[in-house]
Design an enzyme around this catalytic site. Sequence first.
Site, PDB file in Angstrom:
ATOM      1  N   GLU A  14       0.860  -1.187   0.000  1.00 40.05           N
ATOM      2  CA  GLU A  14       0.000   0.000   0.000  1.00 40.05           C
ATOM      3  C   GLU A  14       0.903   1.246   0.000  1.00 40.05           C
ATOM      4  O   GLU A  14       1.943   1.254   0.669  1.00 40.05           O
ATOM      5  CB  GLU A  14      -0.842  -0.049   1.294  1.00 40.05           C
ATOM      6  CG  GLU A  14      -1.757   1.119   1.546  1.00 40.05           C
ATOM      7  CD  GLU A  14      -2.498   0.966   2.890  1.00 40.05           C
ATOM      8  OE1 GLU A  14      -2.129   0.081   3.712  1.00 40.05           O
ATOM      9  OE2 GLU A  14      -3.460   1.718   3.112  1.00 40.05           O
ATOM     10  N   LYS A  61      -9.386   2.250  -1.984  1.00 41.62           N
ATOM     11  CA  LYS A  61      -9.615   1.575  -0.692  1.00 41.62           C
ATOM     12  C   LYS A  61     -10.964   1.969  -0.085  1.00 41.62           C
ATOM     13  O   LYS A  61     -11.238   3.154   0.128  1.00 41.62           O
ATOM     14  CB  LYS A  61      -8.475   1.932   0.258  1.00 41.62           C
ATOM     15  CG  LYS A  61      -8.492   1.170   1.595  1.00 41.62           C
ATOM     16  CD  LYS A  61      -7.245   1.534   2.404  1.00 41.62           C
ATOM     17  CE  LYS A  61      -7.116   0.719   3.685  1.00 41.62           C
ATOM     18  NZ  LYS A  61      -5.901   1.081   4.445  1.00 41.62           N
ATOM     19  N   CYS A 113      -5.035  -3.449   2.437  1.00 38.69           N
ATOM     20  CA  CYS A 113      -4.784  -3.528   3.875  1.00 38.69           C
ATOM     21  C   CYS A 113      -6.029  -3.756   4.719  1.00 38.69           C
ATOM     22  O   CYS A 113      -6.610  -4.823   4.705  1.00 38.69           O
ATOM     23  CB  CYS A 113      -3.996  -2.298   4.330  1.00 38.69           C
ATOM     24  SG  CYS A 113      -3.077  -2.622   5.868  1.00 38.69           S
TER      25      CYS A 113
HETATM   26  C1  ACM Z   1      -3.992  -0.134   7.122  1.00 40.67           C
HETATM   27  O1  ACM Z   1      -5.083  -0.286   6.596  1.00 40.67           O
HETATM   28  N1  ACM Z   1      -3.000   0.450   6.479  1.00 40.67           N
HETATM   29  C2  ACM Z   1      -3.733  -0.629   8.487  1.00 40.67           C
END
Ligand code: ACM
Length: 262
Positions: free
Chosen positions: A41, A113, A146
Amino acid sequence: MKVAYAQMEPLLLEPEKNYSGAERLVKEAAEKGAKLVVLPELFDTGYNFENKEEVESVAGQIPDGPTTEFLIELARSLDVFIVAGTAEKDERGGLYNSAVMVGPRGYIGKYRKIHLFYREKLFFQPGNLGFHVFNIGIAKVGVMICFDWFFPESARTLALKGAEIIAHPSNLVMPYAPRAMPIRALENRVYTITANRIGEERGLRFIGKSTIASPKAEVLAMGSEDSEEVGVVEINLEVAREKRINEMNDVFKDRRPEHYII
Ligand code: ACM
């Protein structure tokens, strides 16, 4: 088919240096035979921003920005597919914690995301493109980022949309995902590739332990807690396409959505 994670330590607000770091690792994975390589990420920008201005100073458009251009060139030159987390700035200035997929023939698509973690909510807008599966010819690859893992609906949605592999660029700070991801892989009968980062930014420590898990919950590769490295493994997509557990059970056909709360 071989797949890989590239576990790296991005430097905060230093995209050019991060391009070099990523290039070295993706090249190593390609030399070891990987056809699909997943980067962490926000591999280009680092993670622990102080304010929105910092994000704005390094975010770029997808696909018309420097990070996507860099990745396209890398994928072309190494003949690989790459999924990488990056800070995106849309045409109207909206900021997203995104992932981009590119291949030997260029740009393929992006994901924004959906489940933002902690202070990410101060900088980024939640993803508005849904969960998407990219058919890249050699595999069907779903993308989540993530903290999306914490919501089992993310991996389930990607699997129901046909993903055989879930690419999972990450900047993990909590310890759970390396244990949880093999279960996400098992319950959906997919391969998962969690590419995590290492190092520390402004007091925030990342856990490393990038993980490739099989549809049978096997850990096929796991990274260290503190080194930049690649993990390359051979996978068999036939195993991911088989949703039957035995002659009488099938993880998709046995679902009873009428009893579930959405
Ligand atoms: C995250 O979502 N970077 C912990």
